[in-house]
Design an enzyme around this catalytic site. Sequence first.
Site, short mmCIF file in Angstrom:
data_model
loop_
_atom_site.label_atom_id
_atom_site.label_comp_id
_atom_site.label_asym_id
_atom_site.label_seq_id
_atom_site.Cartn_x
_atom_site.Cartn_y
_atom_site.Cartn_z
CB CYS A 174 -0.84 0.20 1.21
SG CYS A 174 -1.91 -1.21 1.68
CG ASN A 225 0.08 -5.59 5.32
OD1 ASN A 225 -1.07 -5.69 6.04
ND2 ASN A 225 0.69 -6.64 5.01
C1 6SB Z 1 -4.45 -5.61 4.03
C2 6SB Z 1 -4.49 -4.33 4.06
C3 6SB Z 1 -3.08 -3.65 3.75
C4 6SB Z 1 -2.78 -3.97 2.50
C5 6SB Z 1 -1.47 -4.04 2.19
O1 6SB Z 1 -0.56 -3.70 2.66
N1 6SB Z 1 -1.19 -5.39 1.69
C6 6SB Z 1 -0.13 -6.19 1.34
C7 6SB Z 1 -0.26 -7.67 1.77
S1 6SB Z 1 1.17 -8.40 1.91
O2 6SB Z 1 1.89 -7.65 3.08
O3 6SB Z 1 2.00 -7.99 0.51
O4 6SB Z 1 1.08 -9.62 2.17
C8 6SB Z 1 -4.97 -3.95 5.61
C9 6SB Z 1 -5.08 -2.46 5.70
C10 6SB Z 1 -6.16 -2.09 6.71
C11 6SB Z 1 -6.67 -3.52 7.29
C12 6SB Z 1 -7.98 -3.76 7.82
C13 6SB Z 1 -7.96 -2.73 9.11
C14 6SB Z 1 -9.27 -2.87 9.63
C15 6SB Z 1 -9.28 -4.37 10.33
C16 6SB Z 1 -8.29 -4.82 11.40
C17 6SB Z 1 -8.51 -6.10 12.20
O5 6SB Z 1 -7.52 -6.33 12.99
C18 6SB Z 1 -8.43 -7.16 10.96
C19 6SB Z 1 -9.24 -6.81 9.84
C20 6SB Z 1 -9.22 -5.30 9.18
C21 6SB Z 1 -10.55 -5.18 8.48
C22 6SB Z 1 -8.01 -5.08 8.53
C23 6SB Z 1 -8.04 -6.04 7.03
C24 6SB Z 1 -6.50 -5.74 6.23
O6 6SB Z 1 -5.36 -6.04 7.05
C25 6SB Z 1 -6.20 -4.33 5.89
C26 6SB Z 1 -7.65 -4.10 4.73
#
Ligand code: 6SB
Length: 326
Positions: free
Chosen positions: A2, A79
Amino acid sequence: MCTSIIFSPADHYFGRNLDLEISFGQQVVITPRKYEFKFKNMPSLKNHNAIVGIAMVADGYPLYFDASNEKGLGMAGLNYNGNAHYFPVTDEDKDNIASFEFIPWILGQCGTVAEAKNLLSRINITNLNFKPEMQASPLHWLLADKTGASVVIESDADGLHVYDNPVGVLTNNPKFPLQLFNLNNYSNVSSAEPKNGFSKDVDFNLYSREMGSRDLPGGADSASRFVRATFNKFNAPVSDDNNKNIDTYFHILHSVEQQKGVDQVGPGKFEYTIYSSGTNLDTSDFYYTTYENKRINHIDIHKEDLTASDLITFPMLDQVTINDQN
Ligand SMILES: C[C@H](CCC(=O)NCCS(=O)(=O)O)[C@H]1CC[C@H]2[C@@H]3CC[C@@H]4C[C@H](O)CC[C@]4(C)[C@H]3C[C@H](O)[C@]12C
């Protein structure tokens, strides 16, 4: 991965790209002032700043990924795998806030980064899960306000860090001080045509325009996006027209977007930029684009009843839109 930025051409625009291979059923969610924000270890907020952003609503609770409030303070969770460290609830004189409560806690109560720093000095980010089947995500946060100020908040194994952010950009790993340090490697990148600093005895042929930015890293990895978003932001044109500025803001975010198909994260699974969001912190106007729908969508929170107590949600419009011209 992100990317989050604050872009300050005249008004201040804050938001992020969300890059992932799966969707969480996210929506645009306005939390009006009288929605009761409950917290696991703190008294609830019954009357707070109104908030708009992207969230997944679970059991009636807005789990914000990124949001801004009506006073012009914005916050995004990105993340931060392997580095984020959350702590058990402590008996010390601290505010115990779970990671998924962090955005409501700060945006509900503060109007500026300076005000938030007071609350941050008291916070212990706890390792609680929203519910057993929804594990806490390893995140770090960019917090920015309409003065243009921003800080990065990282909860590491050695405690909570609040770093002033002189560039107003955040991506993912490594830790923020290392991202900032890495910029030193790119001081030669320029929007201007390069001068020969190599040797006067060698003739160079500027066979292409744009050779000043040739050394910008082109990858979708976090360190490359950090450098590219920062360069593109600081060299972006500024206007006194809001529409032009919001358009430029999305150009900057889209310059680090991930196309489907090029970043594999598992068999047949590819990370891509699901959406880009942006709030004009001076007016609280909320905008977004999605991977499929690059037209800028706008939500005016002042058309809604911000004194209400129930969440106001909007689906994200994500159909490919083609404007038939004849
Ligand atoms: C995945 C996203 C980051 C994107 C990213 O950077 N992706 C790289 C992946 S990788 O590193 O390449 O593998 C992050 C950013 C914000 C997050 C939400 C925050 C609220 C809530 C918190 C709770 O505790 C768990 C569920 C929850 C809905 C979260 C889900 C998920 O975690 C979200 C969407």
